[in-house]
Design an enzyme around this catalytic site. Structure first.
Site, PDB file in Angstrom:
ATOM      1  CE1 TYR A   1      66.632  11.191  41.000  1.00  0.00           C
ATOM      2  CE2 TYR A   1      65.885  10.324  38.886  1.00  0.00           C
ATOM      3  CZ  TYR A   1      66.010  11.376  39.773  1.00  0.00           C
ATOM      4  OH  TYR A   1      65.499  12.602  39.443  1.00  0.00           O
TER       5      TYR A   1
ATOM      6  CB  SER B   1      64.846  23.010   6.135  1.00  0.00           C
ATOM      7  OG  SER B   1      65.390  22.734   4.870  1.00  0.00           O
TER       8      SER B   1
ATOM      9  CE  LYS C   1      59.522  28.710   9.071  1.00  0.00           C
ATOM     10  NZ  LYS C   1      60.590  29.152   9.990  1.00  0.00           N
TER      11      LYS C   1
ATOM     12  NE  ARG D   1      66.766  21.409   9.995  1.00  0.00           N
ATOM     13  CZ  ARG D   1      67.638  21.794   9.068  1.00  0.00           C
ATOM     14  NH1 ARG D   1      68.642  22.547   9.410  1.00  0.00           N
ATOM     15  NH2 ARG D   1      67.484  21.432   7.826  1.00  0.00           N
TER      16      ARG D   1
END
Ligand SMILES: [Zn+2]
Length: 676
Positions: free
Chosen positions: A46, A92, A127, A148
């Site tokens: 493949y 974050s 954002k 996350r």
């Protein structure tokens, strides 16, 4: 003679025929593999077909349409989602709604870098309001996708990530990096969101509240064929661990990722001075409703990766980036009732029950009012029409009374609404607390916190079971949890033998969770998860921690006086220590935290303090250098200090250090010591 084709020329008909046959063949195998779970060729075969396809596309770019298999990927169903650790934590961003705070952030960046760089370049990008995920490519091939999650560990969503629209299964480059962890946002457009919900409405199914929830739900589906019916896309904005590629800055990174076929939001991004970036923020803000997907602000990043590395991170967000959020959306509703809730620390918190109102994509029915002062400030009463505001993940709040309903003023109850113990006012804060340590409401919250994912992470311990444990009196203090038997549990309503055994097994595993998570779970005031981890890494066993003095706590630069006082009060409290002894006798053995990675640096085991004006380094950068080289920072001159580093005009600290006979270094000597 043949000449090399240029990008715009069309391939000969024979090449096109070959190419189309190849595409058909790959599609056939994709269908067999993904939809009928049947592979008729080996992975290597493949891969060979796939390489021929990408080679042809590289030579004749006009061949590759958006529907080329190189840009589309399928997936196989999975039995359940696996938890996978990120090689590097997904941090974050700190965020703000205030332009002044963005300017302050900028000033801090300049100050940290010792103000020597007046031409810093910044990037701004939208954002995106979606689901953050990490895609991993090895030798240019897509191998894995992880959400996350909590930043350290996420869910393996490789099977559904294969259905992301336009995501390349193979990077479009002859020299891919050996390892590429690319981070970004998985999003759904407004149009696709509306189409999915319209179909669900017809089918009588529950509607999704916003594109982010839909994106998250889709990514976490077990069956990729179903996920593929809901078009999601990915926009790259950052990197995790990378081997074999070293871009110099953010803009260059985005450009290269695009060249490799990875979608970014670069069409909306811009680099320049902070002024240019702030102007672009306004452009994004005023045009947010015309964008194809949800954007809740902009992200501003320092471009230069070397400078980013110097700035490093603070707690769980990098210092080199900030999210500048758009103003919140608001709605109007009516207050029907003001309830008083009892929190984990006993705090009595009033909250408003309001008519359901749709704000920023979610339905709001409860709004916290924090404390009686806040209620007085707003002047809110039962029956009033109020404005409710909410943005992103921010807790909804009442911003003002729109119209008074003429109801009576709210009066804070004088006793706990659950156990009727007279409430006490807190000197430090404006809150009122239930002082009863065995108050069922407090106990419920404390247990929930103790067994939560970030603390002892006890499987099978849902809020219903916690309620039962408190109501039946099986648990009146945290240590009772470790004394629970399967027999006791199985006698509770709706609890079978298997579930009871699972809970007991969960509590056995909880006994050996890392020390930091145990300390966090205890709910000691001012000791959050980050602080608990820090304390555990400094005093890695309960025995050493229990012998610590308040001075030793305060000596650690990151531990403020509030935390030090609260921890030493806990250490000195006979009831709390009796609890701890009982837990230990019931088999509690918190795991010893791994020593910090940088502990083998040139400053290992030594303590430092800076005084006077430094010329090369800012105080912050100096502190970071100490930590990254394995040393520790102290907050004052004491016998625990090893080295005082002095700049210009050092003052009294130098005198005291000399009296104590401590080692004193100049800034230059310190820089030499850390190899700078
Ligand atoms: Zn109470």
């Amino acid at each position: 003679m043949s000449s090399p084709p240029d990008a715009g020329s069309s391939p000969p008909a024979a090449v096109r025929q070959d190419y189309e046959a190849l595409v058909a063949e790959i599609r056939r195998h994709d269908e067999l593999y993904y939809q009928r779970d049947k592979a008729v060729i080996t992975d290597a075969e493949y891969d060979g077909l796939f390489r021929r396809l990408t080679d042809l596309e590289a030579r004749w770019p006009s061949l590759a349409g958006d529907d080329s298999p190189s840009r589309q990927v399928g997936g196989a169903p999975v039995p359940h989602l696996k938890s996978v650790a990120h090689r590097r934590p997904m941090l974050s961003l700190s965020n703000t709604y205030s332009r002044d705070e963005v300017l302050e952030w900028h000033q801090r960046v300049v100050d940290f870098l010792a103000g020597k760089l007046d031409q810093l370049v910044f990037n701004i990008e939208p954002k995106l309001d979606g689901v953050a995920a990490e895609l991993i490519y090895e030798q240019g091939r897509f191998v894995r996708a992880i959400t996350r999650g909590d930043g350290k560990t996420g869910d393996d969503v490789t099977h559904t990530a294969r259905t992301l629209v336009g995501l390349p299964r193979v990077l479009r480059t002859d020299h891919p990096p050996a390892l590429l962890e690319v981070r970004g946002e998985v999003i759904m457009t407004h149009a696709d969101f509306a189409a999915v919900n319209a179909a669900r409405e017809v089918a009588g199914e529950e509607l999704f509240v916003n594109p982010r929830n839909l994106a998250s739900g889709t990514l976490k589906m077990l069956n990729p064929v179903q996920a593929a019916r809901r078009p999601l896309s990915f926009k790259a904005y950052g990197l995790g661990v990378v081997e074999g590629w070293q871009p110099s800055g953010h803009a260059q990174m985005l450009q290269t990722l695009e060249d490799w076929g990875l979608p970014t939001a670069r069409e909306l991004a811009l680099s320049g001075s902070l002024d240019e970036v702030l102007a672009q923020h306004e452009v994004l803000r005023s045009g947010r409703d015309e964008l194809l997907f949800d954007v809740d602000g902009s992200v501003i990043k320092l471009d230069d990766f070397a400078l980013q590395a110097r700035l490093g991170e603070r707690s769980r967000s990098p210092r080199w980036a900030i999210a500048f959020k758009f103003p919140a959306r608001s709605g109007r509703s009516v207050v029907r009732e003001i309830q008083v809730q009892v929190g984990r620390t006993g705090a009595l918190t009033p909250r408003a029950v309001i008519d359901p109102v749709h704000v920023g994509g979610v339905t709001i029915e409860h709004v916290t009012l924090h404390n009686p002062d806040e209620i007085a400030r707003l002047g809110v009463k039962v029956g009033d029409a109020v404005f409710v505001e909410r943005a992103g993940d921010v807790i909804p709040k009442i911003t003002a009374v729109a119209e008074s309903g003429g109801g009576p003023a709210f009066v804070m109850p004088e006793a706990c609404p659950v156990c009727a113990t007279p409430a006490v006012a807190d000197d430090e804060e404006v809150v009122v607390r239930c002082p009863n340590r065995t108050c069922p409401a407090v106990m419920r919250r404390r247990i929930e916190h103790f067994v939560a994912r970030g603390a002892l992470d006890v499987d099978g311990m849902g809020s219903k079971l916690v309620d039962q444990l408190v109501e039946t009196g099986l648990v009146t203090r945290l240590s009772d949890l470790f004394a629970l038997t399967a027999e006791q549990l199985s006698q509770l309503p709706r609890m079978g033998e298997v579930s009871a055994a699972n809970v007991v097994a969960g509590l056995v595993a909880a006994r050996t969770r890392p020390l930091g998570r145990f300390l966090f779970g205890l709910g000691i005031r001012h000791v959050g998860d980050h602080m608990a981890e820090l304390v555990a890494s400094r005093w890695p066993s309960l025995t050493t921690l229990r012998g610590v003095s308040v001075e030793e706590l305060e000596d650690v630069a990151e531990i403020g006086p509030r935390v030090a006082q609260s921890l030493s009060a806990w250490l000195a409290d006979p009831d709390e220590q009796a609890e701890l002894d009982r837990m230990l006798s019931l088999g509690l053995v918190p795991a010893v935290p791994a020593p910090p990675a940088a502990s083998d640096g040139p400053l290992t085991g030594r303590t430092f303090l800076f005084t006077g004006a430094l010329s090369e380094l800012s105080r912050k950068e100096a502190g970071e250098l100490v930590k990254s080289a394995g040393g520790r920072l102290l907050s004052g001159v004491s016998k625990n200090l090893d080295v005082l580093v002095v700049g210009e005009k050092p003052g009294s600290k130098l005198k005291k250090a000399q009296e104590l006979g401590l080692e004193v270094l100049t800034e230059q000597e310190f820089l030499t010591l850390v190899g700078r």
